[in-house]
Write a protein that holds these residues in place. Structure first.
Motif, mmCIF file in Angstrom:
data_model
loop_
_atom_site.group_PDB
_atom_site.id
_atom_site.type_symbol
_atom_site.label_atom_id
_atom_site.label_comp_id
_atom_site.label_asym_id
_atom_site.label_seq_id
_atom_site.Cartn_x
_atom_site.Cartn_y
_atom_site.Cartn_z
ATOM 1 N N MET A 62 0.640 -1.305 -0.024
ATOM 2 C CA MET A 62 0.050 -0.199 -0.067
ATOM 3 C C MET A 62 0.874 1.296 0.051
ATOM 4 O O MET A 62 0.604 2.202 0.844
ATOM 5 C CB MET A 62 -0.848 0.092 1.253
ATOM 6 C CG MET A 62 -2.247 -0.688 0.831
ATOM 7 S SD MET A 62 -3.318 -0.967 2.531
ATOM 8 C CE MET A 62 -2.308 -2.576 3.075
ATOM 9 N N ARG A 68 -3.492 1.022 -2.695
ATOM 10 C CA ARG A 68 -4.701 1.270 -1.817
ATOM 11 C C ARG A 68 -6.106 0.946 -2.580
ATOM 12 O O ARG A 68 -6.808 0.376 -1.959
ATOM 13 C CB ARG A 68 -4.795 2.611 -1.122
ATOM 14 C CG ARG A 68 -3.298 2.623 -0.154
ATOM 15 C CD ARG A 68 -3.595 4.018 0.725
ATOM 16 N NE ARG A 68 -3.245 5.138 -0.036
ATOM 17 C CZ ARG A 68 -1.951 5.534 -0.332
ATOM 18 N NH1 ARG A 68 -0.920 5.026 0.449
ATOM 19 N NH2 ARG A 68 -1.835 6.879 -1.061
ATOM 20 N N SER A 72 -8.369 -2.259 -1.564
ATOM 21 C CA SER A 72 -9.845 -1.695 -1.163
ATOM 22 C C SER A 72 -10.905 -2.605 -1.906
ATOM 23 O O SER A 72 -11.786 -3.188 -1.121
ATOM 24 C CB SER A 72 -10.085 -0.510 -1.312
ATOM 25 O OG SER A 72 -11.417 0.154 -0.993
ATOM 26 N N MET A 75 -11.229 -6.144 -0.810
ATOM 27 C CA MET A 75 -11.954 -6.515 0.648
ATOM 28 C C MET A 75 -13.572 -6.395 0.320
ATOM 29 O O MET A 75 -14.539 -6.358 1.274
ATOM 30 C CB MET A 75 -11.547 -5.183 1.621
ATOM 31 C CG MET A 75 -10.212 -5.598 2.222
ATOM 32 S SD MET A 75 -9.795 -4.123 3.520
ATOM 33 C CE MET A 75 -10.696 -4.812 4.638
ATOM 34 N N GLY A 86 -15.759 -5.476 5.872
ATOM 35 C CA GLY A 86 -14.737 -4.728 5.243
ATOM 36 C C GLY A 86 -14.813 -3.090 5.892
ATOM 37 O O GLY A 86 -14.872 -2.109 5.248
ATOM 38 N N ARG A 89 -12.607 0.060 4.538
ATOM 39 C CA ARG A 89 -11.996 -0.050 3.378
ATOM 40 C C ARG A 89 -11.863 1.225 2.323
ATOM 41 O O ARG A 89 -11.082 1.049 1.593
ATOM 42 C CB ARG A 89 -12.732 -1.113 2.542
ATOM 43 C CG ARG A 89 -14.050 -1.028 2.210
ATOM 44 C CD ARG A 89 -14.402 -2.249 1.381
ATOM 45 N NE ARG A 89 -15.831 -1.962 0.722
ATOM 46 C CZ ARG A 89 -16.850 -2.763 1.126
ATOM 47 N NH1 ARG A 89 -16.483 -3.958 1.924
ATOM 48 N NH2 ARG A 89 -18.018 -2.906 0.774
ATOM 49 N N ASP A 91 -11.047 4.057 3.096
ATOM 50 C CA ASP A 91 -9.727 4.643 3.456
ATOM 51 C C ASP A 91 -8.660 3.687 3.938
ATOM 52 O O ASP A 91 -8.556 3.718 5.189
ATOM 53 C CB ASP A 91 -10.097 5.561 4.585
ATOM 54 C CG ASP A 91 -8.649 6.678 4.919
ATOM 55 O OD1 ASP A 91 -7.935 6.778 3.950
ATOM 56 O OD2 ASP A 91 -8.752 7.470 5.838
ATOM 57 N N ILE A 92 -8.325 2.642 3.247
ATOM 58 C CA ILE A 92 -7.682 1.507 3.652
ATOM 59 C C ILE A 92 -6.207 2.005 4.018
ATOM 60 O O ILE A 92 -5.480 2.854 3.371
ATOM 61 C CB ILE A 92 -7.501 0.628 2.532
ATOM 62 C CG1 ILE A 92 -7.027 -0.800 2.985
ATOM 63 C CG2 ILE A 92 -6.782 1.011 1.326
ATOM 64 C CD1 ILE A 92 -7.871 -1.558 4.012
ATOM 65 N N THR A 93 -5.631 1.299 4.886
ATOM 66 C CA THR A 93 -4.169 1.458 5.399
ATOM 67 C C THR A 93 -3.625 0.246 5.814
ATOM 68 O O THR A 93 -4.560 -0.916 6.003
ATOM 69 C CB THR A 93 -4.272 2.656 6.743
ATOM 70 O OG1 THR A 93 -4.941 1.697 7.770
ATOM 71 C CG2 THR A 93 -4.579 4.024 6.546
ATOM 72 N N LEU A 96 -4.831 -1.243 9.113
ATOM 73 C CA LEU A 96 -6.519 -1.758 8.846
ATOM 74 C C LEU A 96 -6.435 -3.073 8.183
ATOM 75 O O LEU A 96 -7.167 -3.883 8.202
ATOM 76 C CB LEU A 96 -7.368 -0.799 8.198
ATOM 77 C CG LEU A 96 -8.709 -0.872 8.009
ATOM 78 C CD1 LEU A 96 -9.277 -1.047 9.263
ATOM 79 C CD2 LEU A 96 -9.215 0.383 7.333
ATOM 80 N N TYR A 97 -5.610 -3.104 7.025
ATOM 81 C CA TYR A 97 -5.552 -4.366 6.051
ATOM 82 C C TYR A 97 -5.223 -5.507 6.949
ATOM 83 O O TYR A 97 -5.681 -6.620 6.809
ATOM 84 C CB TYR A 97 -4.851 -4.085 4.966
ATOM 85 C CG TYR A 97 -4.613 -5.418 4.045
ATOM 86 C CD1 TYR A 97 -5.604 -5.486 3.090
ATOM 87 C CD2 TYR A 97 -3.324 -6.168 4.026
ATOM 88 C CE1 TYR A 97 -5.484 -6.632 2.279
ATOM 89 C CE2 TYR A 97 -3.421 -7.072 2.997
ATOM 90 C CZ TYR A 97 -4.553 -7.532 2.030
ATOM 91 O OH TYR A 97 -4.429 -8.506 1.324
#
Length: 549
Positions: A62, A68, A72, A75, A86, A89, A91-93, A96-97
């Protein structure tokens, strides 16, 4: 004649105080920690190291906005529901993943660690006769179960701190990292409690852990079905203990209160286990074992047949579970390989070209399935080790049965079972992929691709067999090779793993068919290595003493 009245000695009333039923708990805790001084730290360190590796891989996935967006999309829909809801997802980081996708893997590992811990120090001790010896001393009825549950609580609490520390070390936030670790530990506590119940039902440790494992599989199925009904979890999801840890939402809007459900449920099922333990004798189960026939069937007259009889349940359930796994993940091929907005990393991971996305994805799934099959064969060798250490092999070997025939029977059953397993799983994965992308040729291609991994997994079986003969206490070292092979196969390209390390791993020489063409010379060499390792194990086993506990 004088009659003398003999006064019958008075018996002290039975004491049912908490002190009496828990007498010796502290001593048993120290005993459990002494026995598991290697195994338990290995579990904790191994899980923590795996998190560190996966967090490193997630960070590399990412680095750009395109990556990213790609993650997303992964997910979303059915693929995301398999791993978890999810949350976040949009604003995926990387943090968080890790929590949202890899979290499922850590839930399962914590559950397995707890199930094996509880079963090992309750039902296994009863099978081996140690529990009866312990209870002949000043040990309360509930002391043994209480001791192992206290150790399980401590182990999971320590695991939560270690996982939180790893997340903090990767710069993923202290409080949310600890929340993620606590969610993993909560799953471990739930299945420690469930196993405390199942060990009361059956008199066999393997059956007790199988029942707890089936509950774990059911919990995942309920959670996945609920999350497929709604992207962020539905009412059905809340009936699964796995969903409670998902609902803590680390790195989104962290919530601690769902963990109260896990702790409460673990306490309830453990309490039921306590109640049931008072209704059975030591060594017995609430469900009586089926009475066998007085004379064994003619087909059980050989060591090979006996090995099959002892392994057939494991072979069946592993095959059934992986067949379902293969069909589900094969059916995701069309969604996973959607080229719209896909990142360069995923293209590289799946073959380096848009034209190879389907084959590359299915090659990764095939490698993953083969690694899971490797778990089955290593567990099979450890089952043979258990037969030896628990004294059941010695009476057989005191007859005309040779050591080579006895242990060779296990190796033959596991090797043949492996071929059958990968054949079935390859076929079901091929059906799933064919239905997904509309290409029936994948049925044959994936069946052959799974079979191409047989030699590499047989090398793992050979390594376990050699250690069984030379240094049986070190069989667990095979898990390191197996885990490293899976990790390098999944992330080796992205993380630029050195070629010399790849060359040491048997799975690397198989490649990732159907993306890669099958190297028949490499398969032949792997088969020769596997046969040599197995032969070395058989020779060494003939020359060493039997070990019993």
């Amino acid at each position: 004649m004088t009659l003398t009245a003999v006064q019958e000695p008075t018996r002290a009333p039975a004491s049912h105080s908490a002190g009496s039923v828990l007498a010796g708990t502290g001593t048993l805790i120290r005993f459990i920690l002494r026995v598991d001084r290697v195994k338990l730290p290995a579990w904790l360190l191994g899980i923590s190291l795996l998190l560190f590796q996966l967090a490193t891989a997630a960070s590399s996935l990412m680095e750009t906005e395109q990556q990213r967006e790609d993650v997303s999309r992964f997910m979303e829909g059915a693929a995301g529901a398999i791993f978890g809801p999810g949350y976040g997802r949009d604003d995926i980081t990387p943090d968080l993943y890790v929590a949202g996708v890899y979290g499922l893997m850590f839930f399962i590992l914590a559950a397995i660690m707890s199930m094996q811990l509880v079963a090992r120090h309750t039902r296994v001790d009863e099978q081996s006769g140690r529990a009866e010896l312990l209870r002949s001393n000043v040990v309360g009825r509930y002391a043994q179960l209480t001791a192992v549950l206290i150790v399980a609580v401590g182990a999971n609490a320590l695991l939560a701190l270690m996982l939180g520390g790893v997340m903090s070390a990767k710069g993923f936030g202290g409080a949310d990292g600890l929340l993620f670790g606590a969610g993993v530990a909560a799953v471990g506590l739930v299945f420690a409690g469930i196993t405390a119940l199942t060990v009361q039902v059956t008199e066999y440790a393997r059956a007790a852990t199988a029942m707890a494992g089936a509950t774990l599989g059911g919990a995942w199925a309920v959670r996945a079905a609920g999350d497929m009904m709604n992207d962020y979890g539905s009412a059905l999801s809340w009936f699964s203990p796995l969903a409670w840890s998902n609902q803590t939402r680390p790195y989104v809007d962290g919530r601690w209160w769902p963990l109260l459900l896990s702790v409460g449920f673990a306490a309830v099922v453990a309490a039921v286990g306590y109640a049931l333990s008072g209704r059975r004798d030591v060594g017995a189960g609430l469900v009586a074992a089926r009475v066998g026939t007085p004379v064994a069937a003619p087909w059980l007259s050989s060591p090979l047949a006996v090995a099959f009889r002892l392994q057939r349940a494991s072979l069946f359930w592993w095959t059934a579970a992986l067949a379902i796994f293969g069909f589900m993940f094969g059916g995701l091929a069309d969604q996973i390989t959607d080229a719209e907005g896909i990142s360069e990393d995923r293209i590289e991971m799946f073959g380096g070209s848009l034209d190879t996305l389907a084959d590359g994805y299915l090659g990764v799934i095939t490698l993953f399935t083969a690694s899971l099959a490797g778990i089955m064969v290593v567990l099979g060798v450890q089952a043979a080790r258990a037969e030896e250490t628990q004294g059941r092999a010695e009476p057989l070997l005191s007859t005309a049965i040779s050591r080579s025939a006895w242990f060779g029977g296990y190796l033959a059953v596991l090797a043949i079972g492996l071929i059958g397993l990968l054949l079935v799983v390859g076929f079901t994965a091929g059906i799933g992929a064919a239905l997904s992308v509309g290409d029936a040729s994948y049925i044959g291609e994936l069946t052959l691709a799974h079979l191409a991994h047989v030699p590499a997994v047989l090398v793992l079986l050979g390594l376990a067999a050699m250690l069984f003969g030379v240094l049986p206490r070190a069989i667990g070292a095979v898990w390191v090779v197996l885990s490293l092979g899976l990790f390098v196969g999944l992330f080796g390209t992205l993380l630029d793993v050195p070629q010399w390390l790849r060359n040491m791993l048997p799975t690397e020489h198989t490649g990732q068919p159907p993306l890669d063409s099958i190297s028949w010379p490499a398969m032949g060499i792997l088969l020769v290595i596997a046969a040599g390792l197995m032969a070395a194990g058989l020779v060494a086993f003939r020359r060493r003493d039997l070990e019993t506990k």
